[in-house]
Write a protein that holds these residues in place. Structure first.
Motif, PDB file in Angstrom:
ATOM      1  N   GLN A 261      16.235  29.485  -2.042  1.00 51.79           N
ATOM      2  CA  GLN A 261      17.400  30.351  -2.194  1.00 51.79           C
ATOM      3  C   GLN A 261      16.967  31.806  -2.399  1.00 51.79           C
ATOM      4  N   HIS A 262      15.940  31.995  -3.219  1.00 50.65           N
ATOM      5  CA  HIS A 262      15.451  33.347  -3.475  1.00 50.65           C
ATOM      6  C   HIS A 262      14.929  33.995  -2.193  1.00 50.65           C
ATOM      7  N   VAL A 263      14.152  33.211  -1.420  1.00 52.31           N
ATOM      8  CA  VAL A 263      13.574  33.740  -0.174  1.00 52.31           C
ATOM      9  C   VAL A 263      14.673  34.082   0.835  1.00 52.31           C
ATOM     10  N   ILE A 264      15.695  33.227   0.916  1.00 50.08           N
ATOM     11  CA  ILE A 264      16.791  33.474   1.865  1.00 50.08           C
ATOM     12  C   ILE A 264      17.537  34.752   1.494  1.00 50.08           C
ATOM     13  N   TRP A 265      17.802  34.929   0.190  1.00 55.08           N
ATOM     14  CA  TRP A 265      18.488  36.158  -0.226  1.00 55.08           C
ATOM     15  C   TRP A 265      17.660  37.384   0.139  1.00 55.08           C
TER      16      TRP A 265
ATOM     17  N   ALA B 238      23.826  26.122   0.512  1.00 53.59           N
ATOM     18  CA  ALA B 238      23.814  24.925   1.347  1.00 53.59           C
ATOM     19  C   ALA B 238      22.520  24.835   2.148  1.00 53.59           C
ATOM     20  N   ALA B 239      22.076  25.954   2.702  1.00 53.00           N
ATOM     21  CA  ALA B 239      20.839  25.966   3.480  1.00 53.00           C
ATOM     22  C   ALA B 239      19.640  25.603   2.608  1.00 53.00           C
ATOM     23  N   ALA B 240      19.575  26.172   1.404  1.00 52.60           N
ATOM     24  CA  ALA B 240      18.467  25.875   0.490  1.00 52.60           C
ATOM     25  C   ALA B 240      18.508  24.408   0.052  1.00 52.60           C
ATOM     26  N   GLY B 241      19.699  23.884  -0.213  1.00 49.98           N
ATOM     27  CA  GLY B 241      19.841  22.479  -0.606  1.00 49.98           C
ATOM     28  C   GLY B 241      19.457  21.534   0.510  1.00 49.98           C
ATOM     29  N   THR B 242      19.819  21.874   1.757  1.00 47.79           N
ATOM     30  CA  THR B 242      19.466  21.039   2.911  1.00 47.79           C
ATOM     31  C   THR B 242      17.951  20.968   3.079  1.00 47.79           C
ATOM     32  N   MET B 243      17.284  22.106   2.991  1.00 51.30           N
ATOM     33  CA  MET B 243      15.826  22.140   3.147  1.00 51.30           C
ATOM     34  C   MET B 243      15.137  21.327   2.052  1.00 51.30           C
ATOM     35  N   ALA B 244      15.605  21.483   0.813  1.00 51.00           N
ATOM     36  CA  ALA B 244      15.004  20.743  -0.298  1.00 51.00           C
ATOM     37  C   ALA B 244      15.236  19.243  -0.153  1.00 51.00           C
ATOM     38  N   GLY B 245      16.443  18.847   0.257  1.00 49.80           N
ATOM     39  CA  GLY B 245      16.751  17.433   0.416  1.00 49.80           C
ATOM     40  C   GLY B 245      15.979  16.782   1.548  1.00 49.80           C
ATOM     41  N   ALA B 246      15.838  17.486   2.662  1.00 49.14           N
ATOM     42  CA  ALA B 246      15.106  16.947   3.801  1.00 49.14           C
ATOM     43  C   ALA B 246      13.632  16.735   3.457  1.00 49.14           C
TER      44      ALA B 246
END
Length: 323
Positions: A210-214, A237-245
């Motif tokens: 999330q930090h990197v995306i911001w 959502a993008a950060a959560g998807t990456m972490a979950g995958a």
């Protein structure tokens, strides 16, 4: 002036990261119970499919997840893909209180303790989230493992090697009669040893991503301009998807062993253990056996990561104390 106009917008961190001290705890847990129950209802059928694919002798070993989903609907109807949901939904509420409270409290404590350190901000956020994920999994594991045993046995009712049970209390009674209290904690050691680090990895990856995306969007953590609601939801959502995958790839073999330990009874080799279960998987399918149910689990973890974190962050925004 033109240079100033094109400068990166500053990120108002208070809008994207709501700490424990700012939350109305009662609202946080009540709203969380409702929204997380709704979320789990959407994902429960995928969990049923994943669990059935992982069970030995089920006859579904080489089916694709969607084919099995259709098979369950055809033979058992909608009720079949929601086996164990009532028990999971009601039973998980106390566990969620334990998990969310320990997550937020521990994250807040770590952030305070390293606030004056020279760590890069991404590292500091990842560390705080990672420690919080580890602690919350340890605290809530003692509650969730017996619940997991009961729910998964309900999900696989009727399959070879399972004992017929009429409901959650019947599952508990039969497990206690057969193995005593320890039977409710099958897979507990593996859950703690493997999923606590996995939880730390998930939350750490989420915080860092999330930090990197911001940063990549040009926002700076200096207060000032707040991102729009759509931007916040999209980034989370993008950060959560990456972490979950990422988490699903690393933990599926362990999840397969854990599931078998918790639901199977007729191994013919005495009390099941991690080593015995792993050897049986190797004999049946080789190394690919450890990835039984990977498709549904990958989908489940990715969707879970996305929907959970969006729901979680929304709950926190709804629960901010009114000044």
């Amino acid at each position: 002036m033109a240079v100033e106009a094109e400068a990166s917008p500053k990120l108002n961190l208070s809008q994207t990261d709501i700490n424990w001290d700012r939350l109305d705890k009662t609202r946080f847990h009540v709203i969380g119970a409702v929204l997380f129950t709704i979320q789990s209802a959407f994902l429960h059928p995928i969990a049923v499919v994943k669990t059935r694919l992982q069970v030995a002798g089920s006859g579904f070993d080489h089916m694709h997840g969607f084919s099995l989903f259709q098979n369950i609907l055809k033979n058992d109807g909608v009720r079949g893909v929601f086996r164990g949901f009532g028990t999971a939904a009601i039973g998980s509420m106390p566990g969620r209180v334990l998990y969310l409270t320990s997550l937020e409290v521990s994250k807040n404590l770590v952030l305070r303790s390293i606030n004056d350190s020279d760590m890069p901000e991404a590292t500091r956020i990842a560390l705080a989230n990672g420690v919080a994920g580890l602690v919350s999994n340890l605290v809530s594991g003692a509650y969730f493992v017996p619940l997991d045993v009961v729910c998964q046995r309900l999900m696989v009712q009727g399959l070879p090697g399972t004992i017929p049970c009429s409901g959650p209390f019947d599952v508990i009674r039969k497990v206690l009669n057969a193995e005593g209290f320890r039977g409710l904690y099958r897979g507990f050691g593996m859950t703690i040893v493997t999923y606590s680090p996995a939880s730390a990895l998930w939350w750490g990856a989420y915080g860092a991503a999330q930090h990197v995306i911001w940063r990549s969007l040009g926002y700076q953590n200096d207060g000032g301009k707040s991102p729009s609601h759509l931007e916040m939801v999209t980034v989370q959502a993008a950060a959560g998807t990456m972490a979950g995958a990422c988490s699903s790839v690393l933990t599926t073999p362990l999840d397969t062993i854990k599931t078998r330990l918790q639901v199977m009874d007729n191994y013919g080799v005495g009390r099941p253990s991690v080593v015995k279960t792993a050897n049986i998987l190797l004999k049946e399918d080789g190394w690919r056996g450890f990835y039984r149910g990977f498709g549904p689990r990958f989908l489940n973890m990715s969707l879970w990561g996305t929907t959970m974190i969006v729901t979680y962050e929304w709950i926190k925004r709804l629960s901010v104390k009114q000044d």
